[in-house]
Motif scaffolding. Sequence first.
Motif, PDB file in Angstrom:
ATOM      1  N   ASP A  75       0.639  -1.039  -0.294  1.00 47.72           N
ATOM      2  CA  ASP A  75       0.139   0.288  -0.049  1.00 47.72           C
ATOM      3  C   ASP A  75       0.940   1.397   0.381  1.00 47.72           C
ATOM      4  OD1 ASP A  75      -2.917  -1.124   0.938  1.00 47.72           O
ATOM      5  OD2 ASP A  75      -1.524  -1.981   2.122  1.00 47.72           O
ATOM      6  N   ARG A 121       0.234   2.318 -11.472  1.00 52.49           N
ATOM      7  CA  ARG A 121      -0.603   0.747 -11.706  1.00 52.49           C
ATOM      8  C   ARG A 121      -1.313   0.561 -10.371  1.00 52.49           C
ATOM      9  NH1 ARG A 121       2.962   0.869 -15.526  1.00 52.49           N
ATOM     10  NH2 ARG A 121       4.631  -0.027 -14.881  1.00 52.49           N
ATOM     11  N   ARG A 122      -0.378   0.283  -9.408  1.00 52.16           N
ATOM     12  CA  ARG A 122      -0.677  -0.432  -7.928  1.00 52.16           C
ATOM     13  C   ARG A 122      -1.446  -0.360  -7.275  1.00 52.16           C
ATOM     14  NH1 ARG A 122       4.984  -3.784  -6.016  1.00 52.16           N
ATOM     15  NH2 ARG A 122       5.313  -4.628  -7.894  1.00 52.16           N
ATOM     16  N   LYS A 123      -1.744   0.932  -7.443  1.00 50.51           N
ATOM     17  CA  LYS A 123      -2.455   2.499  -6.630  1.00 50.51           C
ATOM     18  C   LYS A 123      -1.620   2.370  -5.076  1.00 50.51           C
ATOM     19  CE  LYS A 123      -6.501   1.346  -9.108  1.00 50.51           C
ATOM     20  NZ  LYS A 123      -7.510   0.622  -9.434  1.00 50.51           N
ATOM     21  N   SER A 124      -0.795   2.657  -5.145  1.00 53.61           N
ATOM     22  CA  SER A 124       0.166   2.691  -3.562  1.00 53.61           C
ATOM     23  C   SER A 124       0.419   4.140  -3.728  1.00 53.61           C
ATOM     24  CB  SER A 124       1.596   1.904  -3.928  1.00 53.61           C
ATOM     25  OG  SER A 124       1.208   0.460  -4.198  1.00 53.61           O
ATOM     26  N   VAL A 125       0.396   4.302  -2.548  1.00 55.72           N
ATOM     27  CA  VAL A 125       1.153   5.860  -2.316  1.00 55.72           C
ATOM     28  C   VAL A 125       2.571   5.910  -2.002  1.00 55.72           C
ATOM     29  CG1 VAL A 125       0.496   7.704  -0.615  1.00 55.72           C
ATOM     30  CG2 VAL A 125      -1.059   6.926  -1.313  1.00 55.72           C
ATOM     31  N   ASN A 147      -8.507   3.769  -0.927  1.00 58.01           N
ATOM     32  CA  ASN A 147      -9.409   3.912  -2.506  1.00 58.01           C
ATOM     33  C   ASN A 147     -11.408   2.996  -2.303  1.00 58.01           C
ATOM     34  OD1 ASN A 147     -10.047   2.031   0.299  1.00 58.01           O
ATOM     35  ND2 ASN A 147      -9.017   0.133  -0.280  1.00 58.01           N
ATOM     36  N   GLU A 186       4.798   2.600 -11.518  1.00 60.24           N
ATOM     37  CA  GLU A 186       4.483   1.679 -11.403  1.00 60.24           C
ATOM     38  C   GLU A 186       3.705   1.690 -10.200  1.00 60.24           C
ATOM     39  OE1 GLU A 186       5.363  -1.711 -12.174  1.00 60.24           O
ATOM     40  OE2 GLU A 186       4.150  -2.401 -10.975  1.00 60.24           O
TER      41      GLU A 186
END
Lengths: 408, 408
Positions: A170, A199-203, A262, A196
């Motif tokens: 995350d 793409r991963r929906k990371s912060v 999210n 990236e």
Amino acid sequence: MELFVVNRNKDIADLSANYLFREITQRKNQFLQKNPDAKLINLGIGDTTQPLSSSVVDSFIKKAHALKTPEGYQGYGDDFGLLELRKQIASKLYNNRVDEADVFISDGAKCDLGRLQLLFDRTARITIQDPSYPVYIDTSLITGKNEIVYMSCSPENHFFKNLDELPSTDLIAICSPNNPTGAVLSHSQLKSLVDEAKRRKSVILFDAAYSNFIQDSSCPRSIYEIEGAKEVAIEINSFSKLAGFTGVRLGWSVVPKELTFNDGTSIQKDWIKIITTFFNGASNLAQQGGLACLSNDGLIHSKNTALYYLENAAALKQVFEQNGYKCYGGVNAPYLWIDLKGQKSWDVFDHFLTYAGLITTPGIGFGPSGEGFLRISAFAHKECVVEAVSRFENIFKKNKKEVYLTNF
Amino acid sequence: MELFVVNRNKDIADLSANYLFREITQRKNQFLQKNPDAKLINLGIGDTTQPLSSSVVDSFIKKAHALKTPEGYQGYGDDFGLLELRKQIASKLYNNRVDEADVFISDGAKCDLGRLQLLFDRTARITIQDPSYPVYIDTSLITGKNEIVYMSCSPENHFFKNLDELPSTDLIAICSPNNPTGAVLSHSQLKSLVDEAKRRKSVILFDAAYSNFIQDSSCPRSIYEIEGAKEVAIEINSFSKLAGFTGVRLGWSVVPKELTFNDGTSIQKDWIKIITTFFNGASNLAQQGGLACLSNDGLIHSKNTALYYLENAAALKQVFEQNGYKCYGGVNAPYLWIDLKGQKSWDVFDHFLTYAGLITTPGIGFGPSGEGFLRISAFAHKECVVEAVSRFENIFKKNKKEVYLTNF
């Protein structure tokens, strides 16, 4: 009636103590007991040593005078910091790539890192560089985030891994210019990171506390130089290393309005709740000084002070390289990261302390990938560095001759 | 590869927003739009208005000058604050009832309250006074503590309940002199609190931020005036209301070495881990000013400033009492808590805003037991209070005559 007894935060109870700086202090004190006349030189801690600029000090004084008058007195400041300071940060340091409304003034990067952890659920997984500044790990664990993915950083991978080599998380904590390795991420490395993460929906928690040391104009000073970064990155920065404010305490975070959780809700909105609950503003004196740091005079002083420390770094780098050691960092960062050619960090630390009265930092203290490295800080007075260089030379030439009594 | 998406801290998501001060601002702004020439007087916020003492300002200036010299420059300070400041707090404010080693300097009481929450497990239950300063509830919830027992405080119970009337909890947050009610706990109330907490093995978080206002010499200024309190109580305090440092930012907590968790480990030891991880010291300028606050001159200035605000409180109290309202607080605290005789908090707030241009704080904003009360802050310039008193008198006499255009 049921009786309660107070439980520790079990995440602290589970925390394996990081003894790095305590251990350094203990070994230093043991050495001083045996050698009370030793003149130690500290290249261990990353603490500024050069005086503040006159314009900053004048700014403190002006504010102090105002505070003793009925007209000039000021109580609580704006929740998010002086608007003019937020504007100046957005324009002078980000070239208006970020909106002043997304800049939140704080008492320093470390404090913001802790508060930022409160934004995210305790189930959040986080990627942390190895080696790294221990605060990323400790604030993660204490706020309940015990699923940590380590990004092993070494000379072999240019101190960076593409995220696609790692499991998704995350959160991703990245420090560039890096403490402790001194590595700085290139534009393409940062771009791959941002793409990236998107793409991963990371912060990304991007710690840019040393950005003022970047000399290589091709390296971004802010993650927001990468297109689309506002949708995935929070940036943390501070006046500590920019203007010598380690003791004055002033920093900021950029939490762009574009960031969402999210569930689609605004991260900035929760950040505002966090800082208005867990914080009450940076000192008004510090903020006034911060404004002077961003004046033309102030920025020139910052630049010159960075160059001063980088000259220290260059001198220290030279003596190691001339004696066959590979050195990383020190060009766009105030830290040298020295490959000890297979020797253990603590052994070399002890060697330099015992025979040269020099305090350094064992790389292993920053994580397992730091074993076999030593961090040397360039935050020191030039005369100390000149003396340190001479002691290193002596050690390399004559080995084990005690040189720690030299005055400097 | 599994894809993550970032979750909010669900404890923030669950938090019911406290709209109190935002709502006040909105109503104020609506009023100003309709009445752009209105001269509002703010008796809402608890923010200091009186200038700092000359000796404090001289102390800032001396420190500022030092920071521009190589000899006087200072980077990071001691982790727990200036030793001399900790000593002075222990001796001047606690009469050496607490050990200087148990005093930890911070950037303010609110920030410490948040960090203190991190000490305790998220399963901890907490007792909180109703009404109360909203930060106790919000920091509890955001750190995962959602089992809250409310201690309903009203004139009927003298704003205090003996703990044996309430279920047992791990933590007990108590504020005395109280914000918002202005009530101060007597020696016997505090003794019963300490004794019962000891029986229950609960930890008291004692917020003494307004202790400087206590005039009644029979009321303790610190919980440590009660025997045995060091085994059960943490005390939080600040220079904000003691010396007008709301904008300068300086506070402290006392975390006695006697305190332990249920597993016998030291609470102070975990506190040290928390503050070295989530904090990096109060501003060195603020700390130097803090030392001057504790000089004889500084303490006299503090005392006189407290009396100044208490004279404001007395004048405001008088106008309400003369018009048949019961007033609590205002004698040992800078807040008046006015019983509205059955009227709703927000209705009376609107009435005073609309017809007198006076901003107050609706009691309901501090919790359900605050309904039917209004908090009036005595933090204001005397001339504002004189004008406010005259407007209140007009309102009480002539009702609904608009008096908010008067200059003052």
